[in-house]
Design a protein around this motif. Structure first.
Motif, PDB file in Angstrom:
ATOM      1  N   PRO A 250     -88.688  -6.743  36.378  1.00 38.45           N
ATOM      2  CA  PRO A 250     -87.740  -6.670  35.414  1.00 38.45           C
ATOM      3  C   PRO A 250     -86.806  -7.898  35.382  1.00 38.45           C
ATOM      4  O   PRO A 250     -86.578  -8.660  34.562  1.00 38.45           O
ATOM      5  CB  PRO A 250     -86.980  -5.334  35.550  1.00 38.45           C
ATOM      6  CG  PRO A 250     -87.963  -4.699  36.388  1.00 38.45           C
ATOM      7  CD  PRO A 250     -88.677  -5.379  37.335  1.00 38.45           C
ATOM      8  N   TYR A 251     -86.268  -8.407  36.563  1.00 41.39           N
ATOM      9  CA  TYR A 251     -85.427  -9.308  36.725  1.00 41.39           C
ATOM     10  C   TYR A 251     -86.077 -10.586  36.594  1.00 41.39           C
ATOM     11  O   TYR A 251     -85.504 -11.462  35.926  1.00 41.39           O
ATOM     12  CB  TYR A 251     -84.637  -9.332  38.075  1.00 41.39           C
ATOM     13  CG  TYR A 251     -84.102  -7.859  38.447  1.00 41.39           C
ATOM     14  CD1 TYR A 251     -82.838  -7.344  37.982  1.00 41.39           C
ATOM     15  CD2 TYR A 251     -84.951  -6.922  39.358  1.00 41.39           C
ATOM     16  CE1 TYR A 251     -82.390  -6.231  38.324  1.00 41.39           C
ATOM     17  CE2 TYR A 251     -84.198  -5.571  39.472  1.00 41.39           C
ATOM     18  CZ  TYR A 251     -83.023  -5.344  38.871  1.00 41.39           C
ATOM     19  OH  TYR A 251     -82.503  -4.113  39.044  1.00 41.39           O
ATOM     20  N   TYR A 252     -87.371 -10.751  36.914  1.00 45.79           N
ATOM     21  CA  TYR A 252     -88.060 -11.957  36.983  1.00 45.79           C
ATOM     22  C   TYR A 252     -88.261 -12.420  35.467  1.00 45.79           C
ATOM     23  O   TYR A 252     -88.061 -13.505  34.891  1.00 45.79           O
ATOM     24  CB  TYR A 252     -89.444 -11.939  37.755  1.00 45.79           C
ATOM     25  CG  TYR A 252     -90.184 -13.220  37.568  1.00 45.79           C
ATOM     26  CD1 TYR A 252     -89.806 -14.362  37.972  1.00 45.79           C
ATOM     27  CD2 TYR A 252     -91.563 -12.893  36.849  1.00 45.79           C
ATOM     28  CE1 TYR A 252     -90.682 -15.480  37.642  1.00 45.79           C
ATOM     29  CE2 TYR A 252     -92.352 -14.182  36.804  1.00 45.79           C
ATOM     30  CZ  TYR A 252     -91.870 -15.341  37.342  1.00 45.79           C
ATOM     31  OH  TYR A 252     -92.982 -16.450  37.085  1.00 45.79           O
ATOM     32  N   THR A 253     -88.780 -11.404  34.895  1.00 43.47           N
ATOM     33  CA  THR A 253     -89.077 -11.520  33.239  1.00 43.47           C
ATOM     34  C   THR A 253     -88.053 -11.602  32.550  1.00 43.47           C
ATOM     35  O   THR A 253     -87.949 -12.418  31.483  1.00 43.47           O
ATOM     36  CB  THR A 253     -90.199 -10.406  32.737  1.00 43.47           C
ATOM     37  OG1 THR A 253     -89.447  -9.186  32.971  1.00 43.47           O
ATOM     38  CG2 THR A 253     -91.263 -10.285  33.419  1.00 43.47           C
ATOM     39  N   THR A 254     -86.980 -11.114  32.759  1.00 38.88           N
ATOM     40  CA  THR A 254     -85.672 -11.502  32.116  1.00 38.88           C
ATOM     41  C   THR A 254     -85.101 -12.769  32.151  1.00 38.88           C
ATOM     42  O   THR A 254     -84.610 -13.630  31.455  1.00 38.88           O
ATOM     43  CB  THR A 254     -84.523 -10.343  32.275  1.00 38.88           C
ATOM     44  OG1 THR A 254     -84.984  -9.028  32.165  1.00 38.88           O
ATOM     45  CG2 THR A 254     -83.318 -10.594  31.731  1.00 38.88           C
ATOM     46  N   LEU A 255     -84.931 -13.412  33.632  1.00 40.76           N
ATOM     47  CA  LEU A 255     -84.607 -14.599  33.846  1.00 40.76           C
ATOM     48  C   LEU A 255     -85.296 -15.649  33.470  1.00 40.76           C
ATOM     49  O   LEU A 255     -84.868 -16.816  32.686  1.00 40.76           O
ATOM     50  CB  LEU A 255     -84.234 -14.908  35.309  1.00 40.76           C
ATOM     51  CG  LEU A 255     -83.936 -15.989  35.982  1.00 40.76           C
ATOM     52  CD1 LEU A 255     -82.370 -16.003  35.473  1.00 40.76           C
ATOM     53  CD2 LEU A 255     -83.916 -15.869  37.707  1.00 40.76           C
ATOM     54  N   GLY A 258     -86.579 -14.171  29.275  1.00 40.90           N
ATOM     55  CA  GLY A 258     -85.387 -13.418  28.497  1.00 40.90           C
ATOM     56  C   GLY A 258     -86.030 -12.330  27.697  1.00 40.90           C
ATOM     57  O   GLY A 258     -85.746 -11.905  26.622  1.00 40.90           O
ATOM     58  N   TRP A 259     -86.753 -11.350  28.563  1.00 35.88           N
ATOM     59  CA  TRP A 259     -87.565 -10.421  28.029  1.00 35.88           C
ATOM     60  C   TRP A 259     -86.317  -9.147  27.880  1.00 35.88           C
ATOM     61  O   TRP A 259     -85.541  -9.029  28.608  1.00 35.88           O
ATOM     62  CB  TRP A 259     -88.628  -9.678  28.948  1.00 35.88           C
ATOM     63  CG  TRP A 259     -89.961 -10.488  28.930  1.00 35.88           C
ATOM     64  CD1 TRP A 259     -90.152 -11.649  28.309  1.00 35.88           C
ATOM     65  CD2 TRP A 259     -91.147  -9.985  29.400  1.00 35.88           C
ATOM     66  NE1 TRP A 259     -91.459 -12.066  28.541  1.00 35.88           N
ATOM     67  CE2 TRP A 259     -91.987 -10.930  28.954  1.00 35.88           C
ATOM     68  CE3 TRP A 259     -91.557  -8.815  30.128  1.00 35.88           C
ATOM     69  CZ2 TRP A 259     -93.418 -10.753  29.321  1.00 35.88           C
ATOM     70  CZ3 TRP A 259     -92.809  -8.460  30.527  1.00 35.88           C
ATOM     71  CH2 TRP A 259     -93.661  -9.767  30.152  1.00 35.88           C
ATOM     72  N   THR A 260     -86.597  -8.419  26.825  1.00 34.77           N
ATOM     73  CA  THR A 260     -85.865  -7.340  26.354  1.00 34.77           C
ATOM     74  C   THR A 260     -86.233  -5.994  27.300  1.00 34.77           C
ATOM     75  O   THR A 260     -87.372  -6.119  27.615  1.00 34.77           O
ATOM     76  CB  THR A 260     -86.010  -6.724  25.058  1.00 34.77           C
ATOM     77  OG1 THR A 260     -87.197  -6.551  24.634  1.00 34.77           O
ATOM     78  CG2 THR A 260     -85.348  -8.123  23.943  1.00 34.77           C
ATOM     79  N   PRO A 261     -85.473  -5.131  27.357  1.00 35.30           N
ATOM     80  CA  PRO A 261     -85.929  -3.794  28.134  1.00 35.30           C
ATOM     81  C   PRO A 261     -87.248  -3.162  27.461  1.00 35.30           C
ATOM     82  O   PRO A 261     -88.112  -2.595  27.962  1.00 35.30           O
ATOM     83  CB  PRO A 261     -84.670  -2.904  27.884  1.00 35.30           C
ATOM     84  CG  PRO A 261     -83.603  -3.827  28.036  1.00 35.30           C
ATOM     85  CD  PRO A 261     -83.934  -4.828  27.111  1.00 35.30           C
ATOM     86  N   ILE A 264     -90.137  -5.038  28.763  1.00 36.06           N
ATOM     87  CA  ILE A 264     -90.171  -4.821  30.154  1.00 36.06           C
ATOM     88  C   ILE A 264     -91.242  -3.431  30.167  1.00 36.06           C
ATOM     89  O   ILE A 264     -92.088  -3.288  30.747  1.00 36.06           O
ATOM     90  CB  ILE A 264     -89.052  -4.619  30.814  1.00 36.06           C
ATOM     91  CG1 ILE A 264     -88.535  -6.086  31.021  1.00 36.06           C
ATOM     92  CG2 ILE A 264     -89.278  -4.030  32.187  1.00 36.06           C
ATOM     93  CD1 ILE A 264     -87.006  -6.267  31.668  1.00 36.06           C
ATOM     94  N   THR A 316     -95.088 -15.191  27.577  1.00 38.51           N
ATOM     95  CA  THR A 316     -95.222 -13.606  27.501  1.00 38.51           C
ATOM     96  C   THR A 316     -96.814 -13.595  27.331  1.00 38.51           C
ATOM     97  O   THR A 316     -97.172 -12.320  28.116  1.00 38.51           O
ATOM     98  CB  THR A 316     -94.554 -13.231  26.212  1.00 38.51           C
ATOM     99  OG1 THR A 316     -93.095 -13.394  26.601  1.00 38.51           O
ATOM    100  CG2 THR A 316     -94.835 -11.639  26.108  1.00 38.51           C
TER     101      THR A 316
END
Length: 417
Positions: A250-255, A258-261, A264, A316
Motif C-alpha cells: 500500500p505504501y509503495y504504490t501510494t508513494l 499515487g494510488w488511492t485506497p 489498492i 499502474t
C-alpha cells in the motif's frame, strides 16, 4: 473371519477419501474470518483505547503479531492432537472454539480483551494442520499436490472475500463482522460433523507428546529428514519474501504512483483471485504435465523475475500485470507440501502440517518488520531514494529459495528412486 469383522478391518485400514471442497471451505473460513475483521479493527481500537488513528495503527500491528505468534506456537499442538485423536474431532473442536472467540471479540469491553481474543484466534486458526492432514491421509500420492492446491485456493478466496464482506457489514454494525465470522465457523463445524469422514484410522494414530507438540520440538523432530528440513527452510524463505506485499504494497504504490485506497483494494482483490486460480486450477495442471519438482522450481524462478520487475515498474497497468503473474509463485506451496508428505510417516502427517503452519507463521512475524525497515531506509530523501528496494530483496530471497528447492527436490527424487 466373518463378513462383519472383515468390513470393520477394512474400514480401519483404509481411510475414506474426504470431500476436498469441504476442506477447502474450512480453510476459506479461516482466512475469511481473519479478513472480515480487518476493516473494523482501526475504528474498534480507537473506540476501545481512545487513541489517535496513527497510534491505533501501532496497536493494530500488535494484534497481527499476537495472532501470528500464537499460530507459530500452537500449530504443532493442533497437528499433534489430530495425529492422536483423529482429524474430524479436532477440526470440530477448533471451529466451535473459533466461533466462540469471535463472539467474545464482538463484545470485547477493552483492548486487552481484544488482544486476548486475537491470541486465542491464532491458536484456533491452526486448523490448516488437520485439514491438510486429511489430504495426506486419504488422497493417493499422485493427486496430493492438486488437492493441496485446492485447499490453498480456498484460503486465497477467503483472503479476497473476508475484507469485502467486512467492509460491507461494518456499515451495518461494528460488531457485525465478528458475528458473521462466528456464524461461518459454526456452519463449517456443523458441515464437518455431518459430512466429513474420519480419515485417520485407529491403527495409524500415535501417542500425543508435549515434547513434540511445540514449534521447536516439532522442527527438531523433522531435522532427521533432509527432505522435510530442506523444504521447511524453503518455505520460511519464501514466506518472508512474500511479506513484502503485506508490509509494503500500500505504501509503495501510494508513494510511487499515487494510488488511492480504492485502487489498492482492487489490486489486493485481484492478487487474491489470481492466487486462487493458480492454486486451484493451474497447480494440478502443471503437476500433471511437469511434475511437482519442475513446476515448483519454474514458478519460483518466475517469482524472482516478477519481484525484480515490480521494483522498477512505472505504470499502474504494469503493476496489475505483474501481481497477476506473481501469484504463480504460490503453486510452489502445494508442490512442497506434497513432496514433504511423501517423505513423512503416516502417523506424523498432522505433526508435519503443524510444522509447516508454524514455519509460515514465523515468516509472518519476521517478514513485515524486515520489509518495512528496508522500505523506510530507501524511501526518504536523506539517502539513496529507491522505494522498490524491498522488492529487490524479496527477489534475492526467492532466488535463494529456488536454489534450496532444487537441491531438496533432487534429494526427494533420489529417496523415492
Amino acid at each position: 473371519m466373518d463378513s462383519g469383522a472383515a468390513a470393520l478391518t477394512a474400514d480401519c485400514m483404509e481411510p475414506k477419501r474426504p470431500p476436498i471442497l469441504l476442506l477447502a471451505f474450512i480453510v476459506f473460513i479461516d482466512l475469511c474470518g481473519i479478513g472480515l475483521i480487518i476493516p473494523v479493527v482501526p475504528s474498534l481500537v480507537v473506540r476501545l483505547t481512545h487513541v489517535s488513528l496513527d497510534q491505533a495503527a501501532g496497536l493494530g500491528s500488535l494484534l497481527l503479531l499476537a495472532y501470528a505468534a500464537a499460530q507459530f506456537a500452537c500449530a504443532p499442538m493442533i497437528g499433534g492432537l489430530s495425529d492422536r485423536y483423529g482429524r474430524r474431532p479436532v477440526l470440530i473442536w477448533v471451529l466451535v472454539a473459533l466461533a466462540f472467540d469471535y463472539v467474545v471479540m464482538a463484545f470485547a469491553p477493552s483492548f486487552a480483551w481484544l488482544l486476548a481474543g486475537r491470541i486465542f484466534s491464532g491458536v484456533m486458526g491452526a486448523s490448516f494442520a488437520p485439514a491438510n492432514s486429511c489430504i495426506a491421509d486419504a488422497v493417493p500420492v499422485a493427486g496430493r499436490g492438486r488437492a493441496f492446491g485446492i485447499l490453498g485456493a480456498g484460503g486465497a478466496a477467503g483472503f479476497v472475500a473476508g475484507p469485502a464482506m467486512g467492509g460491507f457489514l461494518v456499515e451495518l454494525d461494528p460488531r457485525a463482522p465478528f458475528l458473521a465470522a462466528a456464524a461461518l465457523a459454526l456452519v463449517a463445524a456443523i458441515a464437518t460433523m455431518l459430512i466429513l469422514p474420519e480419515t485417520l484410522p485407529a491403527d495409524r494414530r500415535r501417542a500425543f507428546s508435549f515434547v513434540r507438540a511445540n514449534p521447536f520440538g516439532s522442527l527438531l523432530r523433522f531435522r532427521r529428514s533432509a527432505v522435510v528440513r530442506g523444504f521447511l527452510m524453503t518455505i520460511l524463505t519464501v514466506q518472508i519474501a512474500a511479506q513484502v506485499s503485506v508490509a509494503v504494497w500500500p505504501y509503495y504504490t501510494t508513494l510511487r504512483l499515487g494510488w488511492t485506497p480504492a485502487l489498492i483494494g482492487a489490486s489486493v482483490a485481484m492478487f487474491g483471485v489470481s492466487i486462487a486460480v493458480a492454486q486451484g486450477l493451474l497447480a494440478g495442471w502443471s503437476f500433471a504435465r511437469l511434475g511437482e519438482a519442475h513446476a515448483g522450481l519454474a514458478v519460483l524462478l518466475i517469482g524472482v523475475i516478477d519481484y525484480a520487475l515490480i521494483a522498477i515498474a512505472g505504470t499502474t497497468a504494469q503493476l496489475f500485470i505483474l501481481i497477476s503473474l506473481g501469484a504463480l509463485t504460490y503453486i510452489a506451496w502445494p508442490a512442497m507440501q506434497a513432496m514433504m508428505s511423501h517423505a513423512t510417516p503416516e502417523d506424523a502427517q498432522g505433526e508435519l502440517q503443524g510444522a509447516i503452519t508454524s514455519t509460515m507463521a514465523l515468516g509472518s512475524i519476521v517478514g513485515p518488520p524486515l520489509m518495512s525497515g528496508v522500505f523506510l531506509a530507501f524511501s526518504d530523501k536523506a539517502g539513496f531514494f529507491f522505494p522498490g528496494a524491498p522488492y529487490l530483496l524479496a527477489a534475492a530471497m526467492l532466488l535463494v529459495a529456488a536454489v534450496k528447492f532444487r537441491a531438496t527436490a533432487r534429494q526427494a527424487a533420489s529417496m523415492a528412486g
